[in-house]
Design an enzyme around this catalytic site. Structure first.
Site, PDB file in Angstrom:
ATOM      1  N   TYR A 118      49.956  46.435  41.021  1.00 23.07           N
ATOM      2  CA  TYR A 118      48.757  45.594  41.152  1.00 23.07           C
ATOM      3  C   TYR A 118      48.171  45.290  39.772  1.00 23.07           C
ATOM      4  O   TYR A 118      47.803  44.153  39.465  1.00 23.07           O
ATOM      5  CB  TYR A 118      47.760  46.362  42.030  1.00 23.07           C
ATOM      6  CG  TYR A 118      46.457  45.684  42.350  1.00 23.07           C
ATOM      7  CD1 TYR A 118      46.379  44.657  43.298  1.00 23.07           C
ATOM      8  CD2 TYR A 118      45.261  46.090  41.747  1.00 23.07           C
ATOM      9  CE1 TYR A 118      45.160  44.068  43.626  1.00 23.07           C
ATOM     10  CE2 TYR A 118      44.046  45.509  42.069  1.00 23.07           C
ATOM     11  CZ  TYR A 118      43.998  44.501  43.010  1.00 23.07           C
ATOM     12  OH  TYR A 118      42.787  43.924  43.336  1.00 23.07           O
ATOM     13  N   LYS A 153      47.767  41.683  37.989  1.00 21.73           N
ATOM     14  CA  LYS A 153      46.478  41.159  37.538  1.00 21.73           C
ATOM     15  C   LYS A 153      46.504  40.839  36.045  1.00 21.73           C
ATOM     16  O   LYS A 153      45.890  39.878  35.606  1.00 21.73           O
ATOM     17  CB  LYS A 153      45.360  42.142  37.885  1.00 21.73           C
ATOM     18  CG  LYS A 153      45.189  42.362  39.397  1.00 21.73           C
ATOM     19  CD  LYS A 153      44.857  41.065  40.133  1.00 21.73           C
ATOM     20  CE  LYS A 153      44.461  41.280  41.576  1.00 21.73           C
ATOM     21  NZ  LYS A 153      44.109  40.035  42.274  1.00 21.73           N
TER      22      LYS A 153
HETATM   23  N1  LIG Z   1      37.180  43.547  46.773  1.00 21.75           N
HETATM   24  C1  LIG Z   1      37.350  44.122  45.589  1.00 21.75           C
HETATM   25  O1  LIG Z   1      36.857  45.221  45.307  1.00 21.75           O
HETATM   26  C2  LIG Z   1      38.143  43.408  44.545  1.00 21.75           C
HETATM   27  C3  LIG Z   1      38.130  43.952  43.261  1.00 21.75           C
HETATM   28  C4  LIG Z   1      38.842  43.319  42.280  1.00 21.75           C
HETATM   29  C5  LIG Z   1      39.560  42.184  42.581  1.00 21.75           C
HETATM   30  N2  LIG Z   1      39.569  41.683  43.844  1.00 21.75           N
HETATM   31  C6  LIG Z   1      40.359  40.490  44.082  1.00 21.75           C
HETATM   32  O2  LIG Z   1      39.612  39.500  44.759  1.00 21.75           O
HETATM   33  C7  LIG Z   1      40.510  38.660  45.490  1.00 21.75           C
HETATM   34  C8  LIG Z   1      39.962  38.472  46.892  1.00 21.75           C
HETATM   35  O3  LIG Z   1      39.880  39.720  47.522  1.00 21.75           O
HETATM   36  P1  LIG Z   1      38.820  40.085  48.651  1.00 21.75           P
HETATM   37  O4  LIG Z   1      38.168  41.338  48.247  1.00 21.75           O
HETATM   38  O5  LIG Z   1      38.012  38.899  49.026  1.00 21.75           O
HETATM   39  O6  LIG Z   1      39.840  40.507  49.779  1.00 21.75           O
HETATM   40  P2  LIG Z   1      40.030  40.156  51.286  1.00 21.75           P
HETATM   41  O7  LIG Z   1      40.918  41.206  51.841  1.00 21.75           O
HETATM   42  O8  LIG Z   1      38.688  39.916  51.923  1.00 21.75           O
HETATM   43  O9  LIG Z   1      40.825  38.754  51.203  1.00 21.75           O
HETATM   44  C9  LIG Z   1      42.139  38.636  50.775  1.00 21.75           C
HETATM   45  C10 LIG Z   1      42.816  37.637  51.699  1.00 21.75           C
HETATM   46  O10 LIG Z   1      44.129  37.379  51.195  1.00 21.75           O
HETATM   47  C11 LIG Z   1      44.972  37.225  52.325  1.00 21.75           C
HETATM   48  N3  LIG Z   1      46.371  37.397  51.979  1.00 21.75           N
HETATM   49  C12 LIG Z   1      47.053  38.560  51.823  1.00 21.75           C
HETATM   50  N4  LIG Z   1      48.347  38.290  51.562  1.00 21.75           N
HETATM   51  C13 LIG Z   1      48.480  36.952  51.553  1.00 21.75           C
HETATM   52  C14 LIG Z   1      49.570  36.074  51.351  1.00 21.75           C
HETATM   53  N5  LIG Z   1      50.808  36.534  51.103  1.00 21.75           N
HETATM   54  N6  LIG Z   1      49.355  34.754  51.435  1.00 21.75           N
HETATM   55  C15 LIG Z   1      48.127  34.264  51.699  1.00 21.75           C
HETATM   56  N7  LIG Z   1      47.044  35.048  51.896  1.00 21.75           N
HETATM   57  C16 LIG Z   1      47.223  36.371  51.824  1.00 21.75           C
HETATM   58  C17 LIG Z   1      44.493  38.258  53.297  1.00 21.75           C
HETATM   59  O11 LIG Z   1      44.949  37.991  54.620  1.00 21.75           O
HETATM   60  C18 LIG Z   1      42.977  38.153  53.134  1.00 21.75           C
HETATM   61  O12 LIG Z   1      42.418  37.243  54.065  1.00 21.75           O
HETATM   62  C19 LIG Z   1      41.864  39.353  45.433  1.00 21.75           C
HETATM   63  O13 LIG Z   1      42.663  38.728  44.464  1.00 21.75           O
HETATM   64  C20 LIG Z   1      41.533  40.762  44.957  1.00 21.75           C
HETATM   65  O14 LIG Z   1      42.579  41.346  44.217  1.00 21.75           O
HETATM   66  C21 LIG Z   1      38.868  42.279  44.836  1.00 21.75           C
END
Ligand SMILES: NC(=O)c1ccc[n+]([C@@H]2O[C@H](COP(=O)([O-])OP(=O)(O)OC[C@H]3O[C@@H](n4cnc5c(N)ncnc54)[C@H](O)[C@@H]3O)[C@@H](O)[C@H]2O)c1
Length: 276
Positions: free
Chosen positions: A169, A173
């Site tokens: 991961y 990133k």
């Molecule tokens: N939530 C956190 O703490 C956090 C921290 C750092 C970074 N992020 C990043 O923020 C972004 C959004 O995350 P979030 O927290 O809103 O998560 P989330 O789980 O709410 O949303 C992620 C979405 O991506 C979809 N997904 C997964 N695999 C997929 C694929 N192969 N094709 C299309 N869609 C796919 C999932 O079904 C989900 O709906 C991500 O890139 C995550 O790495 C989140």
């Protein structure tokens, strides 16, 4: 015809950003889990937005092209919200690299071929990549510029170099940040801007999976000991995205903005510093 927002990953962070920048535009949201995209479309359509959900797999170029084609039915692509991913507790090393690293690279590349003049994009990477040591100029260059179809064959991404899913991961990133830099040059040639946001722990279903996963204590400790002393909200990430995508951000492109409540600062210089 309307300006079109392409939104990949129907999660909470994408939703918060789409609400800020999508009003009056056509929003096409893609997610591997169509029920997630449908749920977001329902929420937003009931709030005055114009959203169409599409099933999309970020790991597939064909599926990404399908999302773009769907968007182009309504007008020119003006905005990209790239917020799809799988987290370390949700998938294997192979899937994380295929979705988060390769898929993101393809999405930025393909949208960069069609984004309209004056268009803007924001990708969501993660603070997680900031805890990894520098990889050096040669590897950074490889991550930034290797043709997308060759990316997963890079030596640095082979199984013997990837310790676990968290490392995969973090590599994904880090690669995202470098791709955003390289792609911003191409987007700039079309009069468009592309930036990246690296959030810390943001309360979303993905983070809740992490709190309840094998690294739950690690995550809870991280937000307890960061200067802000709490996790963030998707709305706080959207504050930054709105700035990056607005005219006030017109001189910002090709960069990553860290929004992590100071967790990275604490990791290097505060109570989160690893004890060796
Ligand atoms: N939530 C956190 O703490 C956090 C921290 C750092 C970074 N992020 C990043 O923020 C972004 C959004 O995350 P979030 O927290 O809103 O998560 P989330 O789980 O709410 O949303 C992620 C979405 O991506 C979809 N997904 C997964 N695999 C997929 C694929 N192969 N094709 C299309 N869609 C796919 C999932 O079904 C989900 O709906 C991500 O890139 C995550 O790495 C989140």
């Amino acid at each position: 015809m309307k300006d079109v927002v392409l939104w990949a990953g129907a999660g909470q962070i994408g939703l918060a950003i789409a609400r800020r920048v999508g009003f009056g535009k056509k929003i096409v949201v893609g997610d591997k889990r169509i029920e997630n995209a449908q749920a977001m479309a329902d929420i937003m359509n009931n709030a005055g937005y114009d959203v169409t959900p599409v099933e999309m797999d970020l790991a597939s170029r064909e599926s990404i092209l399908n999302l773009i084609t769907e968007g182009q039915k309504y007008g020119e692509i003006a905005i990209l919200i790239s917020a799809a991913c799988v987290s370390p507790s949700q998938a294997s090393i192979e899937t994380i690299l295929k979705v988060d690293l390769y898929g993101t690279a393809v999405l930025l590349e393909e949208v960069g071929k069609v984004i309209k003049n004056g268009g803007v994009g924001v990708h969501i990477s993660s603070q997680s990549g900031w805890r990894m040591p520098q990889l050096g100029n040669e590897i950074d260059d490889q991550l930034a510029t290797t043709p997308t179809e060759e990316l997963l064959s890079l030596p640095i991404l082979q199984p013997e170099h990837i310790k676990d899913t968290l490392h995969a991961y973090q590599m994904a990133k880090r690669c995202n940040e470098k791709r955003v830099m390289a792609q911003a040059c191409k987007w700039g040639a079309r009069g468009a801007r592309l930036n990246d946001i690296a959030p810390g722990i943001i309360v979303t279903p993905l983070a809740v999976d992490e709190f309840n996963g094998p690294r739950g204590d690690f995550y809870k400790n991280m937000f307890a000991k960061c200067p802000a002393g709490r996790p963030g909200t998707a709305d706080e990430v959207a504050n930054v995205a709105e700035l990056l995508m607005s005219p006030a951000g017109a001189f910002i492109t090709g960069t990553t903005i860290l929004i992590d409540g100071g967790a990275t600062a604490s990791y290097y210089y505060g109570p989160l510093k690893p004890q060796n």
